[in-house]
Design an enzyme around this catalytic site. Structure first.
Site, mmCIF file in Angstrom:
data_model
loop_
_atom_site.group_PDB
_atom_site.id
_atom_site.type_symbol
_atom_site.label_atom_id
_atom_site.label_comp_id
_atom_site.label_asym_id
_atom_site.label_seq_id
_atom_site.Cartn_x
_atom_site.Cartn_y
_atom_site.Cartn_z
ATOM 1 N N LYS A 53 0.839 -1.203 0.000
ATOM 2 C CA LYS A 53 0.000 0.000 0.000
ATOM 3 C C LYS A 53 0.875 1.255 0.000
ATOM 4 O O LYS A 53 0.598 2.213 -0.724
ATOM 5 C CB LYS A 53 -0.954 -0.030 1.219
ATOM 6 C CG LYS A 53 -2.053 -1.076 1.066
ATOM 7 C CD LYS A 53 -2.871 -1.328 2.329
ATOM 8 C CE LYS A 53 -3.842 -2.486 2.070
ATOM 9 N NZ LYS A 53 -4.657 -2.856 3.246
ATOM 10 N N GLN A 97 -4.655 -1.804 9.602
ATOM 11 C CA GLN A 97 -4.624 -3.098 8.911
ATOM 12 C C GLN A 97 -5.258 -4.179 9.791
ATOM 13 O O GLN A 97 -4.961 -4.306 10.976
ATOM 14 C CB GLN A 97 -3.164 -3.456 8.557
ATOM 15 C CG GLN A 97 -3.009 -4.709 7.725
ATOM 16 C CD GLN A 97 -3.606 -4.595 6.319
ATOM 17 O OE1 GLN A 97 -3.680 -3.507 5.739
ATOM 18 N NE2 GLN A 97 -4.038 -5.714 5.767
ATOM 19 N N ASP A 120 -11.347 2.907 4.570
ATOM 20 C CA ASP A 120 -11.815 1.519 4.466
ATOM 21 C C ASP A 120 -13.345 1.441 4.466
ATOM 22 O O ASP A 120 -13.898 0.351 4.315
ATOM 23 C CB ASP A 120 -11.309 0.701 5.667
ATOM 24 C CG ASP A 120 -10.035 -0.062 5.353
ATOM 25 O OD1 ASP A 120 -9.906 -0.523 4.211
ATOM 26 O OD2 ASP A 120 -9.198 -0.193 6.259
HETATM 27 N N1 GUN Z 1 -7.060 -6.799 5.781
HETATM 28 C C1 GUN Z 1 -7.380 -7.446 4.630
HETATM 29 N N2 GUN Z 1 -7.978 -6.613 3.753
HETATM 30 C C2 GUN Z 1 -8.042 -5.407 4.354
HETATM 31 C C3 GUN Z 1 -8.561 -4.142 3.946
HETATM 32 O O1 GUN Z 1 -9.106 -3.950 2.839
HETATM 33 N N3 GUN Z 1 -8.435 -3.149 4.863
HETATM 34 C C4 GUN Z 1 -7.881 -3.334 6.088
HETATM 35 N N4 GUN Z 1 -7.824 -2.294 6.917
HETATM 36 N N5 GUN Z 1 -7.398 -4.491 6.498
HETATM 37 C C5 GUN Z 1 -7.464 -5.524 5.629
#
Ligand code: GUN
Length: 287
Positions: A53, A97, A120
């Site tokens: 990311k 995350q 998110d």
């Molecule tokens: N863990 C797996 N996919 C995601 C996501 O799209 N966002 C977040 N914050 N954690 C994740």
């Protein structure tokens, strides 16, 4: 005849190109889009996702702040970091995350994020807006899947969609997005009866289980010409795999996503898009 590969990398690149131009435009107005990530603990898969990311942000000119916290971080400590980022005017998006270590509660954590910085789409505010067709910030994987349908002109109106996932991050937001496009959506989960028959009747199957010991989507479970979107990613026999084997499923499907190279790159691209949206939202309300 084999179907068409839905190429997540190709679509993600078109999204990134658009985001890059939007970032340049914001910078010309004195706004420097910035994403803050919080990673708690040392889950290697999560660490890789966060690294990817950050790399993607760099590619499009979004700056980042990286918070790596000890596995033993308490809820109070995590809440305080989120509060500081909520109040930091130089930060436009906040991503915690997931999953979190056991001592931390996902809902308590994500619902503390300012809805304006919730890239998110996980806060009750943004999840509620989505259910009412008013969302500005939508969870990244679901909006990435919708972008795939659009790119390949896959019409959803009146289609029977079977969704195998009911999480807050994937299944529930996708349900609302598909319904907005007038699809008929059946949301399945571990207690669903007759899953095979439901899949066989579907025009589109979206699967996100991520555990091959519990579920594999095999060609006999889909109808000829169905569209298969495989959101899952897990490690199986030293390989990254989805819920289906792409090489087999594409022989029967009209369209299918590979793993890797399907939905994964879209999740990252949509995060960039959400960060730019969050930066413009903040600038509109003068924060
Ligand atoms: N863990 C797996 N996919 C995601 C996501 O799209 N966002 C977040 N914050 N954690 C994740």
């Amino acid at each position: 005849m084999a179907g068409i590969k839905i190429d997540g990398k190709e679509i993600a690149q078109t999204v990134k190109d658009r985001v890059k131009r939007a970032v340049e435009e914001l910078k010309s107005q004195g706004i420097n889009p910035c994403l803050a990530t919080i990673l708690v603990g040392d889950n290697p898969a999560s660490a890789t996702y966060v690294k990817n990311k950050h790399q993607a942000c760099k590619e499009v000119g979004i700056s980042t702040k990286d918070h790596k916290l000890d596995a033993g971080t308490t809820q109070i400590q995590l809440n305080e970091i989120i509060e500081n980022l909520n109040n930091d005017k130089s930060v436009h998006g906040i991503l915690v995350q997931l999953p979190l270590p056991d001592q931390l509660d996902e809902f308590t954590t994500t619902s503390r994020i300012s809805p304006l910085k919730d890239v998110d789409g996980l806060t009750p505010h943004n999840a509620g807006l989505l259910a009412m067709k008013k969302a500005a910030l939508v969870a990244c994987t679901p909006s990435g899947v919708m972008e795939m349908f659009e790119y390949y002109n896959i019409d959803l109106e009146g289609k029977n969609v079977v969704l195998i996932n009911r999480s807050n991050l994937v299944g529930k937001p996708l349900y609302h997005l598909l319904l907005e496009k007038n699809a008929t959506v059946t949301t399945c989960h571990s207690k669903t009866k007759n899953l095979k028959e439901l899949c066989q009747s579907a025009d589109i199957v979206i699967t996100a289980v991520g555990d091959r010991s519990r579920f594999i989507l095999t060609p006999d479970m889909i109808k000829e010409g169905a569209v298969v979107i495989d959101v899952a990613i897990s490690r199986f026999q030293e390989k990254l795999v989805g819920d289906s084997d792409y090489d087999q499923i594409i022989q029967k499907a009209s369209y299918a996503t590979p793993v890797p190279g399907g939905v994964g790159p879209m999740t990252v691209a949509m995060l960039l898009k959400n960060t730019v949206t969050a930066a413009s939202l903040s600038s509109q309300i003068g924060r």
